[in-house]
Design a protein around this motif. Structure first.
Motif, short mmCIF file in Angstrom:
data_model
loop_
_atom_site.label_atom_id
_atom_site.label_comp_id
_atom_site.label_asym_id
_atom_site.label_seq_id
_atom_site.Cartn_x
_atom_site.Cartn_y
_atom_site.Cartn_z
N GLU A 190 80.01 6.87 -25.03
CA GLU A 190 79.97 8.14 -24.41
C GLU A 190 80.71 8.50 -23.35
O GLU A 190 81.18 8.15 -22.59
CB GLU A 190 78.24 7.75 -23.76
CG GLU A 190 77.42 7.65 -24.91
CD GLU A 190 75.81 7.11 -24.69
OE1 GLU A 190 75.85 6.87 -23.11
OE2 GLU A 190 74.73 7.66 -24.48
N PRO A 193 80.98 10.79 -16.80
CA PRO A 193 81.26 12.02 -15.92
C PRO A 193 82.24 13.13 -14.96
O PRO A 193 81.84 14.00 -15.24
CB PRO A 193 79.83 11.86 -14.37
CG PRO A 193 80.31 9.88 -14.34
CD PRO A 193 80.77 10.16 -15.69
N LYS A 208 77.49 21.45 -15.14
CA LYS A 208 75.82 21.41 -14.99
C LYS A 208 76.13 19.82 -14.82
O LYS A 208 77.75 19.21 -14.42
CB LYS A 208 75.45 21.15 -16.53
CG LYS A 208 74.89 22.32 -16.77
CD LYS A 208 74.72 22.27 -18.29
CE LYS A 208 73.82 22.90 -19.17
NZ LYS A 208 73.66 23.34 -20.83
N ASP A 209 75.25 19.82 -13.72
CA ASP A 209 75.01 17.91 -13.54
C ASP A 209 75.14 17.48 -14.33
O ASP A 209 74.55 17.64 -15.48
CB ASP A 209 73.80 18.03 -12.30
CG ASP A 209 73.02 19.23 -11.30
OD1 ASP A 209 74.82 19.12 -10.42
OD2 ASP A 209 72.82 19.24 -10.80
N ASP A 210 75.45 15.78 -13.57
CA ASP A 210 75.60 14.91 -15.26
C ASP A 210 73.78 14.49 -14.96
O ASP A 210 72.95 14.00 -13.34
CB ASP A 210 76.79 13.77 -14.41
CG ASP A 210 78.23 13.97 -14.14
OD1 ASP A 210 78.19 15.04 -15.15
OD2 ASP A 210 78.36 14.02 -13.89
N LYS A 211 73.71 13.94 -16.48
CA LYS A 211 71.94 13.54 -16.02
C LYS A 211 72.25 12.08 -15.92
O LYS A 211 73.66 11.34 -16.12
CB LYS A 211 71.81 13.15 -17.74
CG LYS A 211 71.92 15.14 -18.61
CD LYS A 211 71.50 14.75 -19.94
CE LYS A 211 71.05 16.14 -20.59
NZ LYS A 211 70.79 15.63 -21.94
N PRO A 212 71.22 11.61 -14.90
CA PRO A 212 71.27 10.27 -15.01
C PRO A 212 70.71 9.04 -15.69
O PRO A 212 71.19 9.29 -16.83
CB PRO A 212 70.04 9.97 -14.19
CG PRO A 212 69.42 11.37 -14.53
CD PRO A 212 70.20 12.29 -14.94
N ALA A 213 71.83 8.19 -16.04
CA ALA A 213 72.23 7.18 -16.26
C ALA A 213 70.95 6.12 -17.12
O ALA A 213 69.67 6.31 -15.88
CB ALA A 213 73.93 5.79 -16.15
N ASP A 214 70.69 5.92 -18.49
CA ASP A 214 69.00 5.13 -18.79
C ASP A 214 69.65 3.65 -18.55
O ASP A 214 70.79 3.21 -19.26
CB ASP A 214 69.34 5.59 -19.77
CG ASP A 214 68.07 4.88 -20.48
OD1 ASP A 214 67.02 4.04 -19.65
OD2 ASP A 214 67.40 5.23 -21.98
#
Length: 282
Positions: A190, A193, A208-214
């Protein structure tokens, strides 16, 4: 060292009823009578009309050609090397190992794997929803199995794959788990950031703000290895910058002004930032 060729993967399923397909000359037929021909280029179209969301889904012929030119320039070779290492280190059991690239595009990463597979241990399968991508892959590498299909309904039996790769794609983890053998390997790549950040700053008014990692990972899998790969590249022509724009979803999301500014550049320095993860199917 001698070079061997792994056998073509032959355990295919009918996309209409899930029954096994049997090869008959240049066709594949299930017990219900559904028949799928092998195209002259060597691929099999297992994406029924009723499963398409558009008339010609996936990447266009032009996008496929742009991606091939861009990747064959070697700018992402370090990603291909990292994927090959994670895969070969994580394979278990006995060869040949059935390995499917879900969303293979024109097959760059599969060709890199094939080049590493000097003993012929990998039965490689490329699957993409774009017939143009699969057609290009089949023409370049006939020693692999090439399928037009969807990640949501992989045309392979339950627990038939030793490994599965998903590169910058659309993972369907429940379906991936179904198709992998217990203990099978999922390699997922993937964007990080910082990936192509310099380009994104040009083509988008705001980022856009980066999504928090799962941190938990997909259900039904255990995380075996994870790493982040970051390095700098330089695109030295307007043509190469145009190829990058054409091969990514950024082409359809960016502002017209931003695209114009990017296309006018003669050189663009970029950061490549990706996250590689290896998951073991429970």
């Amino acid at each position: 060292m001698d070079t061997f060729t792994a056998p073509l993967f032959g355990r295919l399923c009918c996309p209409l009823d899930g029954l096994p397909l049997t090869a008959q000359a240049r066709s594949w037929r299930c017990p219900s009578g559904h028949t799928f021909d092998t195209a002259s280029q060597g691929y099999i179209n297992l994406l029924p009309v009723q499963n398409k969301r558009s008339r010609d889904p996936g990447d266009s012929k032009e996008m496929v050609a742009a991606r091939r030119r861009y990747l064959e320039s070697g700018v992402y070779a370090r990603i291909a090397t990292g994927v090959a290492r994670l895969l070969m280190d994580g394979l278990e059991g006995q060869a040949p190992y059935a390995c499917l690239d879900a969303g293979c595009g024109e097959g760059y990463y599969l060709r890199c794997l094939q080049a590493q597979d000097t003993k012929g241990e990998l039965a490689l399968i490329g699957l993409d929803i774009s017939k143009w991508a699969v057609m290009a892959g089949a023409r370049s590498s006939p020693a692999m199995r090439w399928l037009v299909g969807s990640n949501a309904h992989l045309p392979v039996p339950d627990a038939s794959l030793d490994a599965l790769i998903c590169m910058f794609g659309f993972p369907v983890h429940e379906e991936f788990r179904r198709a992998l053998k217990p203990g099978g390997l999922l390699i997922q790549v993937e964007a990080g950031p910082e990936h192509l950040l310099q380009l994104r700053r040009i083509i988008y008014p705001t980022l856009k703000d980066d999504k928090p990692a799962d941190a938990t990972g997909p259900q039904g899998f255990s995380l075996e290895a994870a790493e982040r790969l970051s390095f700098d590249i330089a695109l030295d022509s307007q043509a190469q910058i145009a190829d990058l724009l054409l091969m990514t979803p950024h082409l359809f999301r960016a502002s017209a002004q931003g695209l114009g500014q990017a296309r006018a550049l003669a050189r663009l320095e970029l950061t490549v930032d990706v996250k590689l993860a290896a998951y073991r199917r429970l």
